[in-house]
Design a protein around this motif. Structure first.
Motif, PDB file in Angstrom:
ATOM      1  N   GLY A   1      24.904  20.665  44.731  1.00 37.07           N
ATOM      2  CA  GLY A   1      25.462  20.919  46.052  1.00 37.07           C
ATOM      3  C   GLY A   1      24.651  21.831  46.927  1.00 37.07           C
ATOM      4  O   GLY A   1      25.110  22.209  48.010  1.00 37.07           O
TER       5      GLY A   1
ATOM      6  N   ASP B   1      29.915  17.056  41.593  1.00 32.78           N
ATOM      7  CA  ASP B   1      30.501  18.302  42.067  1.00 32.78           C
ATOM      8  C   ASP B   1      29.637  19.473  41.609  1.00 32.78           C
ATOM      9  O   ASP B   1      29.183  19.523  40.465  1.00 32.78           O
ATOM     10  CB  ASP B   1      31.919  18.451  41.506  1.00 32.78           C
ATOM     11  N   HIS B   2      29.410  20.419  42.526  1.00 36.86           N
ATOM     12  CA  HIS B   2      28.446  21.495  42.253  1.00 36.86           C
ATOM     13  C   HIS B   2      28.821  22.299  41.008  1.00 36.86           C
ATOM     14  O   HIS B   2      27.960  22.639  40.193  1.00 36.86           O
ATOM     15  CB  HIS B   2      28.359  22.419  43.467  1.00 36.86           C
TER      16      HIS B   2
ATOM     17  N   GLN C   1      25.219  12.912  43.527  1.00 32.65           N
ATOM     18  CA  GLN C   1      25.473  14.343  43.747  1.00 32.65           C
ATOM     19  C   GLN C   1      26.829  14.715  43.149  1.00 32.65           C
ATOM     20  O   GLN C   1      27.850  14.688  43.819  1.00 32.65           O
ATOM     21  CB  GLN C   1      25.438  14.656  45.248  1.00 32.65           C
TER      22      GLN C   1
ATOM     23  N   ARG D   1      25.783  14.354  54.482  1.00 35.48           N
ATOM     24  CA  ARG D   1      24.692  13.917  53.609  1.00 35.48           C
ATOM     25  C   ARG D   1      24.220  12.512  53.968  1.00 35.48           C
ATOM     26  O   ARG D   1      23.023  12.203  53.870  1.00 35.48           O
ATOM     27  CB  ARG D   1      25.124  13.948  52.141  1.00 35.48           C
TER      28      ARG D   1
ATOM     29  N   TYR E   1      27.933  20.426  37.780  1.00 33.43           N
ATOM     30  CA  TYR E   1      26.681  19.675  37.895  1.00 33.43           C
ATOM     31  C   TYR E   1      25.987  19.477  36.553  1.00 33.43           C
ATOM     32  O   TYR E   1      25.601  18.355  36.201  1.00 33.43           O
ATOM     33  CB  TYR E   1      25.745  20.393  38.870  1.00 33.43           C
TER      34      TYR E   1
ATOM     35  N   THR F   1      26.255  18.101  51.247  1.00 35.04           N
ATOM     36  CA  THR F   1      27.177  17.227  50.539  1.00 35.04           C
ATOM     37  C   THR F   1      27.745  16.172  51.486  1.00 35.04           C
ATOM     38  O   THR F   1      27.552  16.237  52.704  1.00 35.04           O
ATOM     39  CB  THR F   1      28.327  18.047  49.939  1.00 35.04           C
ATOM     40  N   GLU F   2      28.455  15.215  50.947  1.00 37.51           N
ATOM     41  CA  GLU F   2      29.015  14.142  51.774  1.00 37.51           C
ATOM     42  C   GLU F   2      29.874  14.660  52.918  1.00 37.51           C
ATOM     43  O   GLU F   2      29.753  14.194  54.054  1.00 37.51           O
ATOM     44  CB  GLU F   2      29.799  13.162  50.898  1.00 37.51           C
TER      45      GLU F   2
END
Length: 533
Positions: free
Chosen positions: A72, A102-103, A100, A81, A106, A76-77
């Protein structure tokens, strides 16, 4: 978090190595004979490629599709993004397929991905993950690509030593476009003023500050019991340097393998310094100075509690995040002024982490082309570097005259030609501050003064970054070998359990250390033998 991440890491390393070995004979990385062209340079505008004439480069096959796994730290979306991806594809002339996760989860996702057969061409890895995956043979050696690159020879790289610093056994397995940065301690000035306290300079003063913040009605709620001094995303970090979220408690302790003054490798977790750190954490946690939910907090949980005035001391990333924290506090109706705390006497310095690296996996069919046409342009000194630094003009930043309304009673006005970030698409009451590359940390200068944000650095962020840079020392390089890879997951399970039990009061420091020794002695000795042979 630690347990699942390390287990997935171990699973990923073992299974992925099998997959990578079976795939070695199918690589297609021989260059073709037709010359290709480099990405163009110029000003990015709403996802349309610039019209600067292309220039011929060395004969390296240009890939048509590149799959990329990232965290992230890239837009992000919810924050545009898709627009960033489209603009990047237009500039590079590539089909880029981003994954990508979730941060906060990750590295769990990375481990699971490498345990399967569908690897990305490129993956972003930090700290121990980079070292472990490189040592396990899962990443492509890009030393030759870097050494022979136009970027390295350009004269625009401000710190060539940074790439040397991430070599593993003399080989480069990742491209790092910026310095690693690290965490610095922020203190709410309004809380210090209300308590009548000066900025602490040693541990006793620091602990007294936490005591006052915990036992007083610092947030003017009428309830002196609903605040605490400090919160953290875990009692120990999930990656090196491990101690960066609670540095005032760890001080000179390091809970992993390290070299002593004689150069011998030792287990830092077994040292007297670690015992003292555990006692400090235990005492502060028992007194209520440390958020009881620190065991399960994610970084987002901590940030939200900080904005809600639940606590007053937060050790978090230097630089841009200083501005982010200030802006979000003010958006929440709180005083946003923060004191950047110099390292207390017992610490001496903060720690700058090993820079995250963009790595090409060893199942990628054209590593030379991926380096040349995806990684190297990140620091092209023009349009692509701008995208990775600021995002897309008209979506993430602009330079036109306009007034941006952030809330009913807050708006900001910019003049024609003035660079400025736009409101976050995810949180429209705050302005964006950067994309993946922090302009204060980037290793490459722009070509012909093409940086659209030059001269527009946020003063709060710059002050934090400058102070951190003057106070920080590099983190210990994470060591890795086959023996460490075999035992690392189980060893960190044990360490995390011991830290949790000791700090939360389930056992004494002495009992915790005895338990650690009884569970880990054989593993630790085998690792030390492998390092000191």
């Amino acid at each position: 978090m630690r347990k699942s991440t390390q287990k997935f890491l171990s699973l990923g390393l073992s299974l992925a190595l099998v997959f990578s070995l079976t795939a070695c004979g199918s690589k297609k990385d021989e260059p073709k004979t037709e010359p290709t062209t480099a990405p163009t340079e110029g000003a990015q505008n709403n996802g349309e490629a610039t019209t600067t004439p292309e220039t011929p480069v060395s004969e390296v096959e240009k890939p048509s599709v590149i799959t990329v796994m990232m965290d992230g730290t890239v837009f992000t979306e919810p924050n545009g993004r898709a627009q960033f991806e489209s603009a990047l594809e237009a500039e590079l002339g590539l089909d880029i397929q981003f994954t990508q996760p979730d941060h906060s989860g990750y590295y769990d996702a990375v481990g699971l991905t490498f345990a399967g057969s569908n690897w990305p061409d490129v993956v972003l890895l930090g700290g121990s993950y980079y070292t472990n995956y490189a040592s396990a043979g899962l990443l492509a050696d890009i030393t030759e690509y870097w050494d022979n690159s136009e970027l390295k020879a350009s004269g625009r790289i401000t710190n060539l030593d940074a790439m040397e610093a991430v070599k593993v056994d003399g080989k480069l397995y990742g491209f790092t476009p910026a310095r690693g940065n690290g965490c610095v301690t922020y203190v709410k000035k309004a809380w210090l003023d209300k308590a009548g306290l000066s900025v602490p300079t040693n541990y006793d003063e620091y602990l007294n500050m936490l005591k006052v913040f915990t036992e007083s009605d610092m947030n003017d709620s009428g309830d002196p019991t609903n605040t605490y001094g400090v919160s953290a995303a875990g009692l120990v970090g999930v990656e090196a340097p491990y101690v960066n979220y609670l540095p005032e408690f760890y001080q000179d302790a390091y809970p992993d393998f390290m070299q002593d003054n004689s150069g011998q490798w030792i287990d830092g977790f077994s040292t007297d310094a670690m015992k003292a750190a555990l006692q400090r954490l235990k005492d502060a946690y028992s007194a209520g100075y440390i958020d009881k939910e620190s065991i399960t907090n994610g970084t987002k949980d901590c940030r939200n509690k900080f904005f809600d005035d639940k606590f007053g001391v937060f050790t978090y990333w230097a630089g841009t995040w200083a501005s982010n924290l200030k802006n979000n506090l003010e958006s929440s109706g709180k005083d946003g002024e923060l004191v950047v705390l110099p390292p207390i006497a017992e610490m001496g310095s903060y720690i700058e982490r090993q820079a995250p690296a963009w790595c090409i996996t060893n199942k990628a069919e054209n590593p030379a082309g991926i380096f040349k046409y995806f990684l190297e342009p990140m620091l092209d000194g023009g349009a692509v570097q701008t995208l990775w630094t600021y995002g897309v003009k008209g979506v993430h930043w602009d330079d036109k005259a306009e007034t941006i309304k952030l809330s009913a009673d807050k708006e900001v006005t910019f003049t024609e030609g003035q660079f400025h970030f736009l409101a976050s698409l995810e949180k429209p009451d705050t302005l964006l501050t950067k994309n993946h590359l922090d302009p204060m940390l980037s290793f490459a200068t722009y070509v012909d003064n093409a940086d659209p944000g030059a001269g527009a650095l946020n003063e709060v962020a710059k002050d934090s970054a400058d102070k951190f840079n003057s106070w920080a020392v590099p983190a210990k390089m994470v060591v890795s070998n086959d023996t460490i890879n075999e035992y690392n997951a189980d060893l960190w399970d044990i360490r995390t359990q011991i830290i949790t039990k000791v700090v939360t009061g389930s056992m004494s420091v002495e009992d915790g250390m005895n338990e650690y020794t009884s569970q880990s002695a054989d593993m630790v000795q085998e690792i030390l033998d492998s390092l000191n042979k």
